[in-house]
Design a protein around this motif. Structure first.
Motif, PDB file in Angstrom:
ATOM      1  N   THR A  61       0.808  -1.139   0.043  1.00 51.44           N
ATOM      2  CA  THR A  61      -0.040   0.091   0.138  1.00 51.44           C
ATOM      3  C   THR A  61       0.971   1.100   0.153  1.00 51.44           C
ATOM      4  OG1 THR A  61      -2.039  -1.168   1.159  1.00 51.44           O
ATOM      5  CG2 THR A  61      -1.692   1.277   1.383  1.00 51.44           C
ATOM      6  N   VAL A  86      -8.737   4.071  -1.708  1.00 48.67           N
ATOM      7  CA  VAL A  86      -9.089   3.645  -0.230  1.00 48.67           C
ATOM      8  C   VAL A  86     -10.465   3.446   0.042  1.00 48.67           C
ATOM      9  CG1 VAL A  86      -8.870   4.471   2.202  1.00 48.67           C
ATOM     10  CG2 VAL A  86      -7.029   4.732   0.598  1.00 48.67           C
ATOM     11  N   ARG A  89     -11.286   0.026  -1.438  1.00 49.42           N
ATOM     12  CA  ARG A  89     -10.923  -1.107  -0.668  1.00 49.42           C
ATOM     13  C   ARG A  89     -11.801  -1.324   0.553  1.00 49.42           C
ATOM     14  NH1 ARG A  89      -4.412  -0.831  -0.032  1.00 49.42           N
ATOM     15  NH2 ARG A  89      -4.722  -2.964   1.216  1.00 49.42           N
ATOM     16  N   LEU A  90     -12.017  -0.291   1.262  1.00 47.35           N
ATOM     17  CA  LEU A  90     -13.090  -0.355   2.350  1.00 47.35           C
ATOM     18  C   LEU A  90     -14.341  -0.897   2.149  1.00 47.35           C
ATOM     19  CD1 LEU A  90     -11.774   2.694   3.967  1.00 47.35           C
ATOM     20  CD2 LEU A  90     -11.304   0.750   5.093  1.00 47.35           C
ATOM     21  N   VAL A 158      -1.829   5.035   6.610  1.00 45.58           N
ATOM     22  CA  VAL A 158      -3.055   4.814   5.708  1.00 45.58           C
ATOM     23  C   VAL A 158      -2.932   3.211   5.662  1.00 45.58           C
ATOM     24  CG1 VAL A 158      -4.282   4.907   3.666  1.00 45.58           C
ATOM     25  CG2 VAL A 158      -3.398   7.028   4.658  1.00 45.58           C
ATOM     26  N   ALA A 159      -1.811   2.580   5.331  1.00 48.02           N
ATOM     27  CA  ALA A 159      -1.296   1.119   5.057  1.00 48.02           C
ATOM     28  C   ALA A 159      -1.589   0.482   6.171  1.00 48.02           C
ATOM     29  CB  ALA A 159       0.024   1.005   4.618  1.00 48.02           C
ATOM     30  N   LEU A 162      -5.577   0.447   6.880  1.00 49.10           N
ATOM     31  CA  LEU A 162      -6.099  -0.500   5.901  1.00 49.10           C
ATOM     32  C   LEU A 162      -6.083  -1.989   6.289  1.00 49.10           C
ATOM     33  CD1 LEU A 162      -5.496   1.223   2.432  1.00 49.10           C
ATOM     34  CD2 LEU A 162      -7.894   0.959   3.507  1.00 49.10           C
ATOM     35  N   GLU A 163      -5.031  -2.460   6.655  1.00 49.00           N
ATOM     36  CA  GLU A 163      -4.669  -3.607   7.325  1.00 49.00           C
ATOM     37  C   GLU A 163      -5.829  -4.024   8.378  1.00 49.00           C
ATOM     38  OE1 GLU A 163      -3.175  -6.640   6.757  1.00 49.00           O
ATOM     39  OE2 GLU A 163      -3.594  -5.977   4.847  1.00 49.00           O
ATOM     40  N   ALA A 165      -8.481  -2.407   9.135  1.00 50.78           N
ATOM     41  CA  ALA A 165      -9.852  -2.598   8.899  1.00 50.78           C
ATOM     42  C   ALA A 165     -10.089  -3.920   8.299  1.00 50.78           C
ATOM     43  CB  ALA A 165     -10.253  -1.359   7.636  1.00 50.78           C
ATOM     44  N   ARG A 166      -9.162  -4.574   7.515  1.00 49.18           N
ATOM     45  CA  ARG A 166      -9.346  -5.967   7.213  1.00 49.18           C
ATOM     46  C   ARG A 166      -9.586  -6.824   8.252  1.00 49.18           C
ATOM     47  NH1 ARG A 166      -6.195 -10.017   6.877  1.00 49.18           N
ATOM     48  NH2 ARG A 166      -4.539  -9.055   7.616  1.00 49.18           N
ATOM     49  N   ALA A 183      -9.854   7.839   6.776  1.00 49.73           N
ATOM     50  CA  ALA A 183      -8.790   8.567   6.240  1.00 49.73           C
ATOM     51  C   ALA A 183      -8.943  10.125   6.004  1.00 49.73           C
ATOM     52  CB  ALA A 183      -8.545   7.886   4.775  1.00 49.73           C
TER      53      ALA A 183
END
Length: 319
Positions: A61, A86, A89-90, A158-159, A162-163, A165-166, A183
């Motif tokens: 990312t 972003v 992806r979410l 941000v990277a 996102l992880e 969030a996953r 974000a």
């Protein structure tokens, strides 16, 4: 002699009857029952392993945002591309995503003139989160100063977001509280002072009602989290130190070294603290490429992304 001869047939007949009776009393082997058509044996489900932070994915990312897209000043087309990516992806993780827009003024960002214009936040909410439910907010600013690709500042944050969030989407029952991921746009300064800084988080907090503010039990800003070997834990000193204490406790549980960076108001956590919402920041290790064209993916260390991710997951889950 004739009598004996007469009895012989009777004896033979009796023997035949006796043998026949034994044959009737001996059961024949039962045939195997035919299989039931369509019947299936349900296997015992294997336990689902807990999600793990994927530092290699986070590193990709960083390369995508800072290497492929590059500088992301808040009103630029590059920022809009990054925000859309972003958001996509979410959404793919199952979140309800909104992208509220707001205006920012013209100004000077780290020595470069920037125009007035429109930018946005990317807000990812669990689809079943009730309006009055307690939750935490995890944020990371997506924009950069105009001259920087922004690998460390702040593709790294941000990277990690996102992880996390996953992981949260994969194991919602593991969380202490539901998590809203944001974000933020326009965190970088457009002049001196609070009023020319942190536009996205100030907008987010300003849009909350008093009741909504009460539902946020803590906020963490992930800002410059990919450099170094020790994770800085900071707060603004506004009298809401609970989240910083919790993060240090989570770091001990995760085996992650941290340092207290004292009073720090230069990230989006400060907008929440000013509203008396408990908040803290992770990150802020000095590095040579800060706010320059040298802030490229090579400055970010996968191992540090991993430390921050494991610390944050320990905080989110209470492990």
């Amino acid at each position: 002699m004739r009598a004996s001869g007469a009895l012989a047939p009777l004896a033979a007949a009796a023997l035949l009857v006796a043998c026949s009776g034994d044959a009737e009393r001996t059961p024949s082997p039962a045939p195997n029952p035919p299989p039931v058509s369509g019947a299936e044996v349900t296997p015992t489900p294997s336990p689902v392993p807990p999600p793990e932070f994927d530092a290699a994915s986070a590193e990709r990312t960083v390369r995508d945002l800072a290497g492929r897209i590059g500088p992301r000043e808040a009103t630029s087309a590059a920022f809009r591309r990054a925000a859309a990516q972003v958001a996509d992806r979410l959404r793919a993780m199952g979140y309800t995503v909104t992208m509220p827009e707001f205006r920012v003024p013209a100004g000077n960002s780290w020595g470069v003139d920037v125009p007035a214009g429109t930018t946005r936040n990317v807000v990812a909410t669990p689809p079943d989160l009730a309006p009055d439910a307690e939750h935490v907010v995890v944020g990371a600013h997506l924009d950069t100063v105009p001259q920087a690709p922004g690998a460390e500042d702040n593709a790294s944050g941000v990277a990690v977001l996102l992880e996390l969030a996953r992981m949260a989407a994969a194991a919602p029952d593991a969380l202490r509280r539901p998590v809203v991921f944001v974000a933020f746009g326009a965190e970088e300064p457009r002049g001196p002072g609070d009023d020319r800084h942190h536009y996205g988080s100030r907008e987010y907090v300003a849009d909350l009602t008093e009741a909504q503010r009460e539902t946020i039990t803590g906020m963490v800003s992930l800002d410059r989290v990919g450099v170094g070997t020790v994770v800085p834990v900071c707060n603004g000193g506004a009298g809401t130190p609970a989240v910083a204490r919790e993060l240090r406790s989570a770091a001990r549980a995760a085996g992650v070294p941290v340092r207290d960076c004292g009073s720090n108001r230069s990230s989006d956590h400060w907008s929440f603290e000013k509203a008396r919402i408990p908040a803290a920041r992770l990150g802020s290790t000095p590095y040579a490429g800060y706010h320059s064209a040298q802030d490229r993916p090579a400055v970010v260390a996968r191992a540090q992304l991993d430390r921050v991710g494991r610390l944050m997951w320990a905080w989110l889950t209470g492990d």
